[in-house]
Motif scaffolding. Structure first.
Motif, short mmCIF file in Angstrom:
data_model
loop_
_atom_site.label_atom_id
_atom_site.label_comp_id
_atom_site.label_asym_id
_atom_site.label_seq_id
_atom_site.Cartn_x
_atom_site.Cartn_y
_atom_site.Cartn_z
N VAL A 109 0.83 -1.21 0.00
CA VAL A 109 0.00 0.00 0.00
C VAL A 109 0.86 1.25 0.00
O VAL A 109 0.53 2.25 -0.67
N LEU A 110 1.98 1.24 0.69
CA LEU A 110 2.87 2.40 0.69
C LEU A 110 3.39 2.66 -0.72
O LEU A 110 3.38 3.80 -1.20
N ASP A 111 3.81 1.61 -1.41
CA ASP A 111 4.30 1.77 -2.78
C ASP A 111 3.21 2.29 -3.71
O ASP A 111 3.47 3.12 -4.59
N ALA A 112 1.98 1.79 -3.52
CA ALA A 112 0.88 2.22 -4.38
C ALA A 112 0.57 3.70 -4.21
O ALA A 112 0.34 4.42 -5.19
N VAL A 113 0.56 4.16 -2.97
CA VAL A 113 0.29 5.58 -2.74
C VAL A 113 1.43 6.44 -3.29
O VAL A 113 1.19 7.45 -3.97
N LEU A 114 2.65 6.05 -3.03
CA LEU A 114 3.79 6.84 -3.51
C LEU A 114 3.87 6.86 -5.03
O LEU A 114 4.37 7.83 -5.62
N ALA A 115 3.37 5.82 -5.68
CA ALA A 115 3.36 5.79 -7.14
C ALA A 115 2.49 6.89 -7.74
O ALA A 115 2.66 7.27 -8.90
N CYS A 116 1.57 7.41 -6.94
CA CYS A 116 0.72 8.53 -7.38
C CYS A 116 1.44 9.87 -7.29
O CYS A 116 0.91 10.89 -7.74
N ALA A 117 2.62 9.88 -6.69
CA ALA A 117 3.41 11.11 -6.48
C ALA A 117 2.57 12.21 -5.84
O ALA A 117 2.56 13.35 -6.32
N PRO A 118 1.86 11.90 -4.76
CA PRO A 118 0.98 12.92 -4.17
C PRO A 118 1.75 13.92 -3.31
O PRO A 118 2.72 13.57 -2.65
N ARG A 119 1.29 15.14 -3.32
CA ARG A 119 1.79 16.15 -2.37
C ARG A 119 0.98 16.08 -1.09
O ARG A 119 1.47 16.47 -0.03
N SER A 120 -0.26 15.61 -1.19
CA SER A 120 -1.13 15.53 -0.02
C SER A 120 -1.95 14.25 -0.09
O SER A 120 -2.32 13.79 -1.17
N VAL A 121 -2.24 13.68 1.10
CA VAL A 121 -2.99 12.43 1.20
C VAL A 121 -3.94 12.51 2.38
O VAL A 121 -3.60 13.06 3.44
N ILE A 122 -5.13 11.95 2.22
CA ILE A 122 -6.05 11.73 3.32
C ILE A 122 -6.09 10.22 3.58
O ILE A 122 -6.38 9.45 2.67
#
Length: 227
Positions: free
Chosen positions: A42-55
């Protein structure tokens, strides 16, 4: 509808009773599937989105939110269990809010992010449906929803492969856990249909494999907010 509401409440009540052993289990590395597969997935999946902000919806004691924050992401954590929220704040998650999914669905979270993540936190029925319908309003245009949950084919067991409430279990956990919460089983077809009805286009479906069994440890959906 009344049965869904009552059972969704039972889920929350169980997590409130089991908050302390859950914090100990996560921070003590007691859950093998998390150590071996699902945390990194899940960490890799979120980081793959290159987000500046996350909820992080259903952030629990905050491990994922804190891991993202350490990588420079601005994170807002949300959970309905006071003890978990307090633990996340104490661990350093500055923006962690005590809200139920019902409150979020009703507009009580006035912020937006590049990505929303739900990591093994979509357990209920009606409250999850309502929450996912509200998530597009929490996302920036073209934002991404990341959901990791039990793989339906692995979690179905000997029961029929149809949507419905299932009895919970703390098998494999310490004796400190009690009164496992019920959970709402959804087929793969139902998950994808729910994402579609909630205003998302499914972009990726991943099945992280457990190296011990060679079988999926979870299913991971990545869906983009529909324009």
């Amino acid at each position: 509808m009344s049965r869904d509401i009552r059972t969704d409440a039972e889920v929350l009540a169980s997590w409130q009773r089991n908050a302390a052993p859950w914090i100990a289990a996560v921070r003590g590395g007691e859950i093998a599937s998390r150590r071996l597969v699902t945390d990194a997935a899940v960490l890799d999946a979120v980081l793959a989105c290159a987000p500046r902000s996350v909820i992080d919806l259903g952030c629990g004691e905050g491990w994922l939110a804190l891991a993202l924050a350490r990588r420079g992401v601005a994170v807002t954590g949300v959970d309905a269990v006071p003890e978990l929220v307090e633990a996340a704040r104490a661990a350093g998650l500055a923006d962690c809010r005590l809200l139920t999914y019902e409150q979020v669905a009703q507009g009580a979270l006035p912020c937006r992010a590049d990505a929303v993540v739900c990591n093994f936190s979509l357990i209920g029925a009606t409250c999850v449906d309502d929450l996912l319908h509200a998530v597009p309003a929490l996302l920036e245009p073209q934002g991404t929803l990341v959901v990791q949950t039990l793989h339906p084919l692995m979690a179905c067991g000997d029961e029929s492969y149809i949507d419905g409430w299932r009895a919970g279990s703390w098998a494999g956990f310490s004796r400190a856990f009690r009164d496992a919460p019920p959970w709402y089983f959804r087929t793969l077809e139902s998950w994808t249909a729910l994402l579609d009805m909630s205003g998302f286009d499914l972009r990726s479906l991943r099945e992280p494999l457990d190296p011990r069994s060679g079988k999926p440890a979870s299913v991971l959906f990545m869906a983009q907010r529909r324009a």
